[in-house]
Scaffold this motif. Structure first.
Motif, PDB file in Angstrom:
ATOM      1  N   ALA A 296      44.222  44.332  48.516  1.00  3.29           N
ATOM      2  CA  ALA A 296      43.433  43.476  48.670  1.00  3.29           C
ATOM      3  C   ALA A 296      42.838  42.153  49.512  1.00  3.29           C
ATOM      4  O   ALA A 296      41.912  42.184  50.053  1.00  3.29           O
ATOM      5  CB  ALA A 296      43.393  42.286  47.265  1.00  3.29           C
ATOM      6  N   ASP A 297      44.760  41.746  50.297  1.00  2.00           N
ATOM      7  CA  ASP A 297      43.878  41.391  52.020  1.00  2.00           C
ATOM      8  C   ASP A 297      43.623  41.702  52.223  1.00  2.00           C
ATOM      9  O   ASP A 297      42.809  41.789  53.183  1.00  2.00           O
ATOM     10  CB  ASP A 297      45.933  40.256  52.288  1.00  2.00           C
ATOM     11  CG  ASP A 297      45.953  39.463  51.062  1.00  2.00           C
ATOM     12  OD1 ASP A 297      45.670  39.285  50.446  1.00  2.00           O
ATOM     13  OD2 ASP A 297      47.456  39.471  51.263  1.00  2.00           O
TER      14      ASP A 297
ATOM     15  N   ASP B 201      40.034  42.105  52.537  1.00  2.00           N
ATOM     16  CA  ASP B 201      39.160  40.843  52.402  1.00  2.00           C
ATOM     17  C   ASP B 201      39.329  40.018  53.809  1.00  2.00           C
ATOM     18  O   ASP B 201      38.284  39.738  54.559  1.00  2.00           O
ATOM     19  CB  ASP B 201      40.540  39.229  51.925  1.00  2.00           C
ATOM     20  CG  ASP B 201      39.397  37.884  51.579  1.00  2.00           C
ATOM     21  OD1 ASP B 201      38.237  38.269  51.317  1.00  2.00           O
ATOM     22  OD2 ASP B 201      40.717  37.044  52.141  1.00  2.00           O
TER      23      ASP B 201
ATOM     24  N   THR C 178      30.623  38.172  51.057  1.00  2.00           N
ATOM     25  CA  THR C 178      31.089  36.347  49.778  1.00  2.00           C
ATOM     26  C   THR C 178      31.750  37.395  48.458  1.00  2.00           C
ATOM     27  O   THR C 178      32.473  36.883  48.131  1.00  2.00           O
ATOM     28  CB  THR C 178      29.576  35.690  50.199  1.00  2.00           C
ATOM     29  OG1 THR C 178      28.608  35.664  49.438  1.00  2.00           O
ATOM     30  CG2 THR C 178      30.533  34.929  51.364  1.00  2.00           C
ATOM     31  N   THR C 179      30.726  38.997  47.962  1.00  2.00           N
ATOM     32  CA  THR C 179      30.763  39.198  46.659  1.00  2.00           C
ATOM     33  C   THR C 179      31.372  40.298  46.805  1.00  2.00           C
ATOM     34  O   THR C 179      32.259  40.784  45.614  1.00  2.00           O
ATOM     35  CB  THR C 179      29.965  39.222  46.056  1.00  2.00           C
ATOM     36  OG1 THR C 179      28.952  40.530  46.730  1.00  2.00           O
ATOM     37  CG2 THR C 179      28.245  38.149  46.158  1.00  2.00           C
TER      38      THR C 179
ATOM     39  N   GLU D 189      39.328  44.081  42.777  1.00  2.00           N
ATOM     40  CA  GLU D 189      39.877  44.170  41.048  1.00  2.00           C
ATOM     41  C   GLU D 189      40.962  43.911  40.956  1.00  2.00           C
ATOM     42  O   GLU D 189      41.844  44.932  40.740  1.00  2.00           O
ATOM     43  CB  GLU D 189      38.516  44.632  39.766  1.00  2.00           C
ATOM     44  CG  GLU D 189      38.744  44.148  38.671  1.00  2.00           C
ATOM     45  CD  GLU D 189      38.458  45.136  37.863  1.00  2.00           C
ATOM     46  OE1 GLU D 189      36.978  45.217  37.084  1.00  2.00           O
ATOM     47  OE2 GLU D 189      38.559  46.057  37.880  1.00  2.00           O
ATOM     48  N   GLN D 190      41.675  42.751  40.667  1.00  5.55           N
ATOM     49  CA  GLN D 190      43.058  43.245  40.113  1.00  5.55           C
ATOM     50  C   GLN D 190      43.333  42.968  38.016  1.00  5.55           C
ATOM     51  O   GLN D 190      44.169  43.100  37.860  1.00  5.55           O
ATOM     52  CB  GLN D 190      43.560  41.213  39.352  1.00  5.55           C
ATOM     53  CG  GLN D 190      43.413  41.437  41.671  1.00  5.55           C
ATOM     54  CD  GLN D 190      44.229  42.002  42.606  1.00  5.55           C
ATOM     55  OE1 GLN D 190      44.947  42.698  42.487  1.00  5.55           O
ATOM     56  NE2 GLN D 190      43.388  42.545  43.391  1.00  5.55           N
TER      57      GLN D 190
ATOM     58  N   THR E 247      35.720  41.805  46.463  1.00  4.17           N
ATOM     59  CA  THR E 247      36.732  41.639  45.580  1.00  4.17           C
ATOM     60  C   THR E 247      37.214  42.487  45.787  1.00  4.17           C
ATOM     61  O   THR E 247      36.642  43.827  45.362  1.00  4.17           O
ATOM     62  CB  THR E 247      36.893  40.291  45.456  1.00  4.17           C
ATOM     63  OG1 THR E 247      36.853  40.608  43.528  1.00  4.17           O
ATOM     64  CG2 THR E 247      36.036  39.435  45.534  1.00  4.17           C
TER      65      THR E 247
ATOM     66  N   ALA F  66      35.465  42.025  54.354  1.00  2.00           N
ATOM     67  CA  ALA F  66      34.955  41.329  53.395  1.00  2.00           C
ATOM     68  C   ALA F  66      34.575  40.429  55.038  1.00  2.00           C
ATOM     69  O   ALA F  66      33.555  39.649  54.189  1.00  2.00           O
ATOM     70  CB  ALA F  66      35.275  40.946  52.125  1.00  2.00           C
TER      71      ALA F  66
END
Length: 746
Positions: A600-601, A604, A614-615, A619-620, A617, A608
């Motif tokens: 995820a990092d 980002d 900006t949208t 999903e967790q 991510t 991103a």
């Protein structure tokens, strides 16, 4: 006294025909038609049609060769080959006519490879790509049967020891399919198919020959044991051997075991079956006399029936579609039998008849030929219309009749300079024609059956168009798709993962062509490279098909990768393509291993953030039986996904030019690294494959970039499912046509 396995008692020598044989052949043909028309996996377990067909063929050959006489093998071989090839040549002529008509409608060149195979099909004939295997992929049986005829002396020799042959054949199949899982070398491609067919179907030809020459059956208790262990063994092994869509036909070993069990069970009830068959013996004899025609022509009948049903009743339920398709396929197959079945009489040296049994008088060729041309010509034209009109919704749900290929390559056969086919734009557009795009989207949704709502993003550099269209039924569906709202990107995540892997390769932290190193929670020992995983060529089965998978429990990425690695590989890594979520979960774990950061990092910080998405991510949330992560876990708006898709193929903020070249390298497997080509496509004069667009369709639409035009389109469609996946590429191409500077645009 010779004992045949599994053993149906042969008819006494004084009987001209055994109605049980004709009955089994009729049931086998019916099951083949149902399987090809519906592709319901459970049908493959109900009755082993093709092993039974080879069992009957072996029996027939043994009977013919057993009559003795000098030169009997040559005479039998020529006679059987003639009975097969003459109807086959007629069918091949119809396929050629259909191909020519299809090419005329599309303006393309006629493409029908391997002409010699249509003359002497020692290898299965090749058809046009647009026919999707529906007119040719079932012809493997013709090739296998021809080899059976040629090698009939070997079959008869093996038939002297059927039990030994069975043990050796099953052992060979076990080594072929299970051996790679324990480190044994494996065969791939055509050699593997040839060996698998020879061991599996050759076994049943041998058993059929042994049955024809036998005068005794094993004891009933032996038949019971064979029936239980055969079918039970296949069911037990199905928890270990991955089966494509759950179909028994995807494993020679399991098919052979189940077929042995079925034949033993039939041996237990042969008496009642024979008496029942005798009651309809004339009909069964007629079907047997037209078996080649039924087998050759029934896939064409299925195409026409399915296309007609889809056109007339596009929204019909399965309860309506299934009986109409099956009934229509059967009716059109009967038409083919009446139109050209008499060719089998000519090939067999008999007077030609419309129906081969009963009181019907032989017909004359001057009458037969012109009458036959009408339905055959109409069928060829109808098939050409069906294929050029796009495959029907129902046909897309099932593979070609006997599809054995992982990825077709013929899309790249045409040599063409992409510059002569694709328009180019020097730079991205400063703005997008919003009114034209909105009108085009409205028109597209209105004419596209099965789509009720669409949230769409179109991007060209900094220019972005993010809009929603909802039809009247979308309110009932509760879609609620506001423009710019984040949606699950699903497998579009794989393009992001591929970019991150290529970034690490550029930095030198991982080698694309070295085996994936040991990772925490993932067992070592699988010699698979990151490049192979990016190509979906790692041989990993989907984790949902791996032994031990439980759809109701929560899993970690490492656990699911481990499940797939513990299952037998589908093929030697790097030799074939089979879409694998497991492979991309493994790549995500590899990224975390070499960077020390979470997936995820990485998304980002490297995707991103630099691109201003900006949208976007990862999903967790946890979902039983599914892990998104690096295979399908990204969430973003359609607009941001379109901007990402465009940047992936053009922005130095994502990949270096060298890495982008590797991303879209179509050699040797026909797909890129985590991305898929979208046609038009071909091969340039230098031998380099190219494609107009790149991206992926997913269960709720898809995203495609057109690098030469600096434009990308993402469509999120409702309802999700096969229809959304099917039309995603068409939506992208349609919206791209209205952009200024593009051929066909404003």
């Amino acid at each position: 006294m010779t004992t045949a396995l599994p053993g149906l008692a042969p008819t006494p020598a004084t009987t001209a025909r055994d109605p049980l044989l004709d009955g089994l052949r009729t049931v086998a043909l019916a099951r083949v038609l149902l399987w090809h028309a519906l592709a319901w996996a459970w049908l493959s377990w109900v009755f082993p049609a093709m092993p039974v067909m080879f069992f009957l063929a072996g029996s027939l050959l043994a009977t013919s060769l057993g009559r003795g006489g000098r030169g009997v093998w040559w005479r039998t071989t020529l006679r059987r080959a003639r009975r097969l090839l003459v109807p086959f040549w007629l069918f091949g002529a119809a396929v050629l006519v259909t191909t020519v008509l299809t090419a005329h409608r599309t303006g393309e060149d006629v493409a029908l490879g391997g002409t010699w195979r249509w003359v002497l099909p020692l290898l299965p004939p090749l058809g046009a790509e647009g026919q999707q295997g529906w007119l040719t992929s079932h012809l493997w049986y013709v090739s296998d049967y021809l080899w059976l005829v040629v090698l009939s002396p070997l079959v008869l020799r093996c038939a002297r020891r059927p039990a030994t042959t069975a043990v050796l054949a099953l052992t060979g199949l076990a080594v072929l399919e299970l051996g790679p899982g324990v480190g044994l070398p494996t065969l791939t491609g055509l050699p593997r198919t040839g060996v698998g067919d020879a061991l599996c179907y050759g076994l049943f030809a041998v058993l059929g020959a042994a049955w024809a020459r036998s005068a005794a059956l094993p004891a009933r208790r032996v038949l019971v044991v064979l029936a239980v262990t055969g079918v039970g063994g296949a069911l037990a092994l199905s928890t270990v051997v991955p089966l494509d869509r759950g179909s028994l036909n995807s494993s020679w070993l399991l098919l052979a075991l189940a077929a042995l069990g079925w034949l033993a069970a039939l041996g237990l009830v042969q008496g009642p079956l024979r008496r029942s068959s005798a009651r309809v013996a004339p009909f069964l004899r007629g079907v047997t006399a037209r078996a080649v025609t039924v087998y050759l022509w029934h896939p064409a009948a299925i195409v026409l029936a399915r296309t007609a049903v889809d056109e007339v009743l596009p929204q019909a339920s399965a309860w309506t579609v299934v009986p109409l398709v099956v009934g229509g396929s059967l009716a059109l197959t009967v038409v083919a039998v009446l139109a050209v079945g008499w060719v089998e009489d000519l090939a067999g040296g008999r007077p030609p008849r419309w129906w081969p049994v009963g009181a019907a008088r032989p017909a004359r060729l001057p009458v037969l030929l012109p009458v036959a041309l009408v339905p055959v010509g109409a069928g060829c034209l109808a098939l050409a219309v069906a294929f050029t009109g796009g495959p029907s919704r129902s046909l897309l749900a099932i593979p070609g009749p006997s599809d054995r290929s992982a990825l077709a390559q013929s899309a790249f056969d045409v040599v063409a300079d992409p510059g002569a086919v694709l328009p180019t734009r020097a730079a991205p557009l400063a703005e997008l024609p919003a009114e034209d795009l909105q009108r085009t989207l409205d028109d597209w949704v209105a004419r596209t059956e099965g789509i009720d709502a669409a949230s769409v993003g179109v991007a060209s550099g900094a220019a972005l168009w993010d809009v929603v269209w909802e039809g009247t039924s979308s309110v009932e569906l509760g879609t609620g798709l506001p423009a710019g709202e984040p949606v699950l990107a699903a497998s579009l995540t794989k393009g992001v993962t591929a970019a991150l892997v290529l970034q690490e390769a550029t930095r030198g932290t991982l080698d694309l062509d070295a085996p994936v190193p040991d990772l925490d929670g993932v067992p070592a020992g699988a010699a698979v490279t990151p490049r192979q995983l990016l190509h979906h060529a790692g041989g990993l089965p989907q984790y949902t098909e791996a032994p031990g998978f439980e759809p109701d429990r929560l899993w970690s990425p490492a656990e699911l990768v481990t499940l797939s690695l513990q299952a037998p590989p589908l093929f030697t890594p790097g030799t074939q393509v089979s879409y694998s979520n497991s492979g991309f979960l493994w790549l995500g774990l590899l990224l975390e291993h070499v960077t020390g950061q979470s997936y995820a990092d990485l998304v980002d910080e490297r995707v991103a953030g630099p691109l201003g998405l900006t949208t976007m991510t990862v999903e967790q949330r946890e979902v039983p039986g599914w892990v998104g992560f690096s295979s399908g876990g990204i969430v973003a708006s359609p607009g941001d996904l379109a901007r990402w898709q465009g940047a992936l193929f053009s922005s130095d903020l994502v990949l270096t030019p060298q890495a982008r070249t590797a991303l879209v390298d179509l050699q040797p497997l026909g797909n890129g690294l985590g991305v898929w080509p979208s046609c038009p496509c071909g091969t340039d004069p230098a031998g380099q494959r190219w494609a107009a667009g790149w991206g992926q369709s997913v269960n709720a639409g898809g995203a495609f970039a057109f690098p030469a035009e600096h434009v990308a389109v993402m469509g999120y469609l409702q309802p999700e499912g096969d229809r959304a996946l099917e039309v995603a590429a068409d939506l992208a191409t349609t919206l791209a046509t209205v952009l200024p500077g593009r051929a066909g645009g404003a």
